[in-house]
Design a protein around this motif. Structure first.
Motif, mmCIF file in Angstrom:
data_model
loop_
_atom_site.group_PDB
_atom_site.id
_atom_site.type_symbol
_atom_site.label_atom_id
_atom_site.label_comp_id
_atom_site.label_asym_id
_atom_site.label_seq_id
_atom_site.Cartn_x
_atom_site.Cartn_y
_atom_site.Cartn_z
ATOM 1 N N PHE A 93 0.859 -1.185 0.000
ATOM 2 C CA PHE A 93 0.000 0.000 0.000
ATOM 3 C C PHE A 93 0.893 1.232 0.000
ATOM 4 C CE2 PHE A 93 -2.836 -3.046 2.213
ATOM 5 C CZ PHE A 93 -3.989 -2.884 1.459
ATOM 6 N N PRO A 94 0.542 2.272 -0.757
ATOM 7 C CA PRO A 94 1.315 3.511 -0.685
ATOM 8 C C PRO A 94 1.224 4.127 0.714
ATOM 9 C CG PRO A 94 -0.147 3.531 -2.594
ATOM 10 C CD PRO A 94 -0.532 2.345 -1.756
ATOM 11 N N ILE A 95 2.300 4.765 1.153
ATOM 12 C CA ILE A 95 2.264 5.486 2.431
ATOM 13 C C ILE A 95 1.191 6.569 2.323
ATOM 14 C CG2 ILE A 95 3.582 7.028 3.941
ATOM 15 C CD1 ILE A 95 6.042 5.269 3.219
ATOM 16 N N GLY A 96 0.388 6.686 3.361
ATOM 17 C CA GLY A 96 -0.732 7.632 3.351
ATOM 18 C C GLY A 96 -2.058 6.982 3.008
ATOM 19 N N THR A 97 -2.031 5.704 2.636
ATOM 20 C CA THR A 97 -3.284 4.995 2.344
ATOM 21 C C THR A 97 -4.170 4.995 3.585
ATOM 22 O OG1 THR A 97 -2.288 3.531 0.697
ATOM 23 C CG2 THR A 97 -4.282 2.732 1.764
ATOM 24 N N GLN A 98 -5.457 5.222 3.374
ATOM 25 C CA GLN A 98 -6.430 5.120 4.461
ATOM 26 C C GLN A 98 -7.453 4.063 4.079
ATOM 27 O OE1 GLN A 98 -8.155 8.697 6.127
ATOM 28 N NE2 GLN A 98 -10.062 7.655 6.532
ATOM 29 N N ILE A 99 -7.776 3.210 5.026
ATOM 30 C CA ILE A 99 -8.799 2.193 4.837
ATOM 31 C C ILE A 99 -9.741 2.267 6.032
ATOM 32 C CG2 ILE A 99 -9.274 -0.284 4.609
ATOM 33 C CD1 ILE A 99 -6.370 -0.520 3.474
ATOM 34 N N LEU A 100 -11.026 2.357 5.757
ATOM 35 C CA LEU A 100 -12.023 2.328 6.816
ATOM 36 C C LEU A 100 -12.495 0.888 6.992
ATOM 37 C CD1 LEU A 100 -14.116 5.466 5.807
ATOM 38 C CD2 LEU A 100 -12.359 5.297 7.580
ATOM 39 N N VAL A 101 -12.770 0.513 8.228
ATOM 40 C CA VAL A 101 -13.250 -0.832 8.536
ATOM 41 C C VAL A 101 -14.518 -0.687 9.371
ATOM 42 C CG1 VAL A 101 -12.712 -3.054 9.609
ATOM 43 C CG2 VAL A 101 -10.874 -1.687 8.587
ATOM 44 N N SER A 102 -15.555 -1.405 8.980
ATOM 45 C CA SER A 102 -16.820 -1.369 9.715
ATOM 46 C C SER A 102 -17.210 -2.775 10.137
ATOM 47 C CB SER A 102 -17.920 -0.779 8.836
ATOM 48 O OG SER A 102 -19.175 -0.890 9.476
ATOM 49 N N GLN A 103 -17.643 -2.902 11.384
ATOM 50 C CA GLN A 103 -18.195 -4.168 11.865
ATOM 51 C C GLN A 103 -19.680 -4.136 11.539
ATOM 52 O OE1 GLN A 103 -17.306 -5.511 15.935
ATOM 53 N NE2 GLN A 103 -19.464 -6.113 16.071
ATOM 54 N N LEU A 104 -20.039 -4.724 10.422
ATOM 55 C CA LEU A 104 -21.426 -4.705 9.965
ATOM 56 C C LEU A 104 -22.272 -5.755 10.687
ATOM 57 C CD1 LEU A 104 -23.383 -3.397 7.966
ATOM 58 C CD2 LEU A 104 -22.619 -5.041 6.255
ATOM 59 N N GLY A 105 -21.672 -6.893 11.010
ATOM 60 C CA GLY A 105 -22.397 -7.967 11.691
ATOM 61 C C GLY A 105 -22.293 -7.847 13.200
ATOM 62 N N THR A 106 -22.872 -8.822 13.907
ATOM 63 C CA THR A 106 -22.854 -8.816 15.367
ATOM 64 C C THR A 106 -21.579 -9.424 15.945
ATOM 65 O OG1 THR A 106 -24.088 -10.889 15.387
ATOM 66 C CG2 THR A 106 -25.365 -8.837 15.574
ATOM 67 N N GLY A 107 -20.838 -10.197 15.139
ATOM 68 C CA GLY A 107 -19.583 -10.783 15.610
ATOM 69 C C GLY A 107 -18.493 -9.723 15.689
ATOM 70 N N GLN A 108 -17.785 -9.681 16.814
ATOM 71 C CA GLN A 108 -16.782 -8.629 17.014
ATOM 72 C C GLN A 108 -15.627 -8.773 16.035
ATOM 73 O OE1 GLN A 108 -14.769 -8.179 20.886
ATOM 74 N NE2 GLN A 108 -15.098 -5.972 20.594
ATOM 75 N N THR A 109 -15.274 -7.655 15.408
ATOM 76 C CA THR A 109 -14.156 -7.600 14.468
ATOM 77 C C THR A 109 -12.935 -7.051 15.182
ATOM 78 O OG1 THR A 109 -15.641 -7.260 12.579
ATOM 79 C CG2 THR A 109 -13.329 -6.618 12.289
ATOM 80 N N SER A 110 -11.837 -7.794 15.120
ATOM 81 C CA SER A 110 -10.550 -7.357 15.672
ATOM 82 C C SER A 110 -9.634 -6.974 14.525
ATOM 83 C CB SER A 110 -9.892 -8.491 16.463
ATOM 84 O OG SER A 110 -10.689 -8.844 17.566
ATOM 85 N N ILE A 111 -8.775 -5.995 14.779
ATOM 86 C CA ILE A 111 -7.772 -5.603 13.795
ATOM 87 C C ILE A 111 -6.509 -6.412 14.103
ATOM 88 C CG2 ILE A 111 -6.450 -3.712 12.787
ATOM 89 C CD1 ILE A 111 -9.561 -3.518 12.459
ATOM 90 N N GLY A 112 -6.109 -7.231 13.147
ATOM 91 C CA GLY A 112 -4.921 -8.065 13.306
ATOM 92 C C GLY A 112 -3.844 -7.639 12.330
ATOM 93 N N LYS A 113 -2.696 -8.298 12.432
ATOM 94 C CA LYS A 113 -1.571 -7.924 11.572
ATOM 95 C C LYS A 113 -0.692 -9.132 11.324
ATOM 96 C CE LYS A 113 1.139 -6.489 15.578
ATOM 97 N NZ LYS A 113 2.352 -7.258 15.450
ATOM 98 N N SER A 114 -0.004 -9.084 10.207
ATOM 99 C CA SER A 114 1.014 -10.092 9.930
ATOM 100 C C SER A 114 2.220 -9.804 10.809
ATOM 101 C CB SER A 114 1.434 -10.034 8.458
ATOM 102 O OG SER A 114 0.355 -10.369 7.624
ATOM 103 N N PHE A 115 3.012 -10.838 11.094
ATOM 104 C CA PHE A 115 4.237 -10.662 11.863
ATOM 105 C C PHE A 115 5.127 -9.649 11.142
ATOM 106 C CE2 PHE A 115 8.628 -11.670 12.984
ATOM 107 C CZ PHE A 115 8.555 -11.601 14.365
ATOM 108 N N GLY A 116 5.609 -8.653 11.863
ATOM 109 C CA GLY A 116 6.449 -7.611 11.276
ATOM 110 C C GLY A 116 5.723 -6.302 11.042
ATOM 111 N N VAL A 117 4.409 -6.325 11.075
ATOM 112 C CA VAL A 117 3.621 -5.100 10.948
ATOM 113 C C VAL A 117 3.445 -4.525 12.350
ATOM 114 C CG1 VAL A 117 1.361 -4.137 10.338
ATOM 115 C CG2 VAL A 117 2.399 -5.898 8.890
#
Length: 153
Positions: A93-117
């Motif tokens: 992703f280019p530096i400065g990229t913005q991504i919005l994330v919405s939890q649309l369902g009832t199951g809780q959404t966690s923000i995860g990452k690959s090792f090194g991020v």
């Protein structure tokens, strides 16, 4: 030949700028008789009409792809799930990229990452608080992202 016209002296269309209009800009060109070459940007580029948010709805744990840049990813699931930010070496992703994330369902959404991020989040909060909560991810550097919004630990 020097350009002497000030921007304020250019004929402006202001609010009448149309997406198909061509707005002249200059580029230095030593081979040109005038010393510059006229280039154009479109009215659409000036107006940034492509800034409207597009949606990508997912129904399970999801790893971001380059096509998610500057969009909203919705996770619609009744079970707990995760949105994963991949390493730059996998998805650049280019530096400065913005991504919005919405939890649309009832199951809780966690923000995860690959090792090194690495993630910067106030209080290390990485779980969206509930249905319809929204989080913003902003890429600061190669493998560093800000995470902000409706979050809890």
């Amino acid at each position: 030949m020097a350009l002497t016209t000030k921007i304020s002296e250019l004929p402006a269309k202001g609010a009448n700028l149309e997406t198909g209009d061509l707005v002249p800009i200059a580029s230095v060109d030593a081979g040109s008789p005038t010393g510059y070459t006229t280039k154009y940007v479109t009215g659409s580029e000036v107006l940034n009409e492509n800034a409207l948010i597009e949606f990508n709805t997912q129904s399970a744990t999801y790893t971001l792809t380059l096509s998610d840049a500057n969009k909203m990813v919705e996770i619609n699931n009744a079970a707990a799930n995760e949105l994963i930010i991949p390493l730059n070496s996998v998805v650049a992703f280019p530096i400065g990229t913005q991504i919005l994330v919405s939890q649309l369902g009832t199951g809780q959404t966690s923000i995860g990452k690959s090792f090194g991020v690495n993630l910067y989040s106030e209080g290390n909060k990485l779980k969206i608080v509930g249905q319809y909560g929204i989080v913003s991810l902003i890429k600061k550097s190669t493998d560093l992202w800000y995470v902000a919004g409706n979050l809890e630990a």
